[in-house]
Write an enzyme that holds these catalytic residues in place. Structure first.
Site, PDB file in Angstrom:
ATOM      1  N   CYS A 286       5.381   4.126  26.062  1.00 33.06           N
ATOM      2  CA  CYS A 286       6.671   4.206  25.339  1.00 33.06           C
ATOM      3  C   CYS A 286       7.169   5.645  25.167  1.00 33.06           C
ATOM      4  O   CYS A 286       6.497   6.473  24.549  1.00 33.06           O
ATOM      5  CB  CYS A 286       6.520   3.548  23.972  1.00 33.06           C
ATOM      6  SG  CYS A 286       7.993   3.733  22.957  1.00 33.06           S
TER       7      CYS A 286
ATOM      8  N   LYS B 261       1.185  -8.582  18.920  1.00 36.60           N
ATOM      9  CA  LYS B 261       1.405  -7.658  17.798  1.00 36.60           C
ATOM     10  C   LYS B 261       0.700  -8.176  16.546  1.00 36.60           C
ATOM     11  O   LYS B 261       0.912  -9.323  16.157  1.00 36.60           O
ATOM     12  CB  LYS B 261       2.902  -7.505  17.541  1.00 36.60           C
ATOM     13  CG  LYS B 261       3.651  -6.874  18.699  1.00 36.60           C
ATOM     14  CD  LYS B 261       5.148  -6.850  18.448  1.00 36.60           C
ATOM     15  CE  LYS B 261       5.882  -6.304  19.670  1.00 36.60           C
ATOM     16  NZ  LYS B 261       7.335  -6.440  19.574  1.00 36.60           N
TER      17      LYS B 261
ATOM     18  N   VAL C 211       7.300   0.424  18.386  1.00 38.86           N
ATOM     19  CA  VAL C 211       6.599   1.693  18.212  1.00 38.86           C
ATOM     20  C   VAL C 211       7.588   2.819  18.520  1.00 38.86           C
ATOM     21  O   VAL C 211       8.522   2.596  19.296  1.00 38.86           O
ATOM     22  CB  VAL C 211       5.365   1.800  19.140  1.00 38.86           C
ATOM     23  CG1 VAL C 211       4.330   0.778  18.756  1.00 38.86           C
ATOM     24  CG2 VAL C 211       5.739   1.682  20.607  1.00 38.86           C
TER      25      VAL C 211
ATOM     26  N   GLU D  65      11.240   4.551  13.602  1.00 35.76           N
ATOM     27  CA  GLU D  65      12.298   5.285  14.313  1.00 35.76           C
ATOM     28  C   GLU D  65      11.792   6.708  14.616  1.00 35.76           C
ATOM     29  O   GLU D  65      11.633   7.546  13.726  1.00 35.76           O
ATOM     30  CB  GLU D  65      13.626   5.338  13.554  1.00 35.76           C
ATOM     31  CG  GLU D  65      14.377   4.020  13.558  1.00 35.76           C
ATOM     32  CD  GLU D  65      14.800   3.577  14.964  1.00 35.76           C
ATOM     33  OE1 GLU D  65      15.161   4.441  15.780  1.00 35.76           O
ATOM     34  OE2 GLU D  65      14.754   2.366  15.238  1.00 35.76           O
TER      35      GLU D  65
HETATM   36  N1  LIG Z   1      14.897   3.585  18.404  1.00 41.75           N
HETATM   37  C1  LIG Z   1      13.487   3.362  18.458  1.00 41.75           C
HETATM   38  C2  LIG Z   1      13.120   2.741  19.776  1.00 41.75           C
HETATM   39  C3  LIG Z   1      11.634   2.327  19.858  1.00 41.75           C
HETATM   40  C4  LIG Z   1      11.398   1.338  20.999  1.00 41.75           C
HETATM   41  O1  LIG Z   1      12.332   0.792  21.585  1.00 41.75           O
HETATM   42  N2  LIG Z   1      10.103   1.092  21.294  1.00 41.75           N
HETATM   43  C5  LIG Z   1       9.779   0.064  22.269  1.00 41.75           C
HETATM   44  C6  LIG Z   1       8.813   0.546  23.320  1.00 41.75           C
HETATM   45  S1  LIG Z   1       9.404   1.909  24.271  1.00 41.75           S
HETATM   46  C7  LIG Z   1       9.058  -1.072  21.577  1.00 41.75           C
HETATM   47  O2  LIG Z   1       8.276  -0.861  20.675  1.00 41.75           O
HETATM   48  N3  LIG Z   1       9.298  -2.319  22.009  1.00 41.75           N
HETATM   49  C8  LIG Z   1       8.626  -3.439  21.439  1.00 41.75           C
HETATM   50  C9  LIG Z   1       8.617  -4.623  22.343  1.00 41.75           C
HETATM   51  O3  LIG Z   1       9.038  -4.466  23.486  1.00 41.75           O
HETATM   52  O4  LIG Z   1       8.162  -5.686  21.913  1.00 41.75           O
HETATM   53  C10 LIG Z   1      12.760   4.689  18.210  1.00 41.75           C
HETATM   54  O5  LIG Z   1      13.347   5.745  18.484  1.00 41.75           O
HETATM   55  O6  LIG Z   1      11.630   4.686  17.688  1.00 41.75           O
END
Ligand SMILES: N[C@@H](CCC(=O)N[C@@H](CS)C(=O)NCC(=O)O)C(=O)O
Length: 219
Positions: free
Chosen positions: A9, A36, A49, A61
């Site tokens: 990520c 999760k 994350v 965030e």
């Molecule tokens: N705006 C958030 C974006 C975080 C995000 O999109 N993380 C993704 C992975 S890159 C995630 O955890 N996705 C969970 C999933 O796909 O179930 C930040 O800046 O922390």
């Protein structure tokens, strides 16, 4: 301090870099997106994350976590002192999250050869905007966004540029030749100890983005 994170990520990458740059020790909890835990969902209501638990507070965030870390541990500051420059850091981090990333992912997810050229061109224009309205205005002799010192702004952007070999492999996207500052910045960042400590190889990203990108599209 616990960081809920995932190796692939880019957002979690931002917070891992901030913790390393500040020399803070933390427990690294790797999240499996397909499985999760309740403990993770309790600290990360969006199920994303990075998420941070510290002193009874749960935070999420990536950009907000990083500002929290900088304010809570002010030694080795990663934000400039002047309010106008602090505002610039936020403007360009906002640009990354609200303009750049959506166009980048549009190129990567697109599987239609006819649309590829236009989508790629949009990202290249964004890179030129960063070069000319970002770096040329703010970075002086560089090599970082704000000049000689690394800041949260570098950490906000760099994870997307560590992944560049995957974008090049699948979509022919690279930093345009007329963006020398951006190229020099990427090279300088790649050499930082924090970056090297947790860097993944080009092959790692190429493997891990195959679901997103699918096949290679001709430029
Ligand atoms: N705006 C958030 C974006 C975080 C995000 O999109 N993380 C993704 C992975 S890159 C995630 O955890 N996705 C969970 C999933 O796909 O179930 C930040 O800046 O922390």
């Amino acid at each position: 301090m616990q960081l809920f994170t995932a190796r692939v990520c880019p957002y979690a990458h931002r917070s891992r870099l901030a913790l390393l740059e500040k020399g803070l020790s933390f427990e690294h909890i790797e999240i499996d997106f397909k499985n999760k835990s309740e403990a993770f969902l309790a600290v990360s209501p969006y199920g994303k994350v990075p998420a941070l638990e510290h002193n009874g507070q749960t935070l999420y965030e990536s950009l907000i976590i990083n500002e929290y870390l900088d304010e809570t541990f002010p030694e080795t500051p990663l934000m400039p002192a002047q309010p106008a420059l602090r505002a610039k850091v936020r403007i360009w981090a906002h640009y990354c999250d609200n303009y750049f990333i959506s166009d980048l992912y549009a190129v990567i997810k697109n599987r239609e050869a006819e649309q590829h050229g236009e989508l790629l061109g949009k990202v290249e224009e964004r890179l030129r905007f960063i070069e000319n309205d970002g770096f040329a205005q703010l970075s002086g002799d560089g090599p970082y966004w704000l000049g000689a010192e690394v800041s949260l702004l570098d950490l906000a952007w760099f994870p997307f540029f560590e992944r560049l070999p995957a974008w090049t492999h699948y979509r022919g996207l690279d930093i345009p030749a007329d963006c020398p500052r951006l190229k020099a910045w990427r090279a300088a960042m790649t050499d930082r100890p924090s970056v090297r400590e947790i860097a993944n190889t080009a092959d790692y990203y190429i493997d891990n983005y195959s679901n997103y990108a699918g096949e290679v599209l001709a430029a």
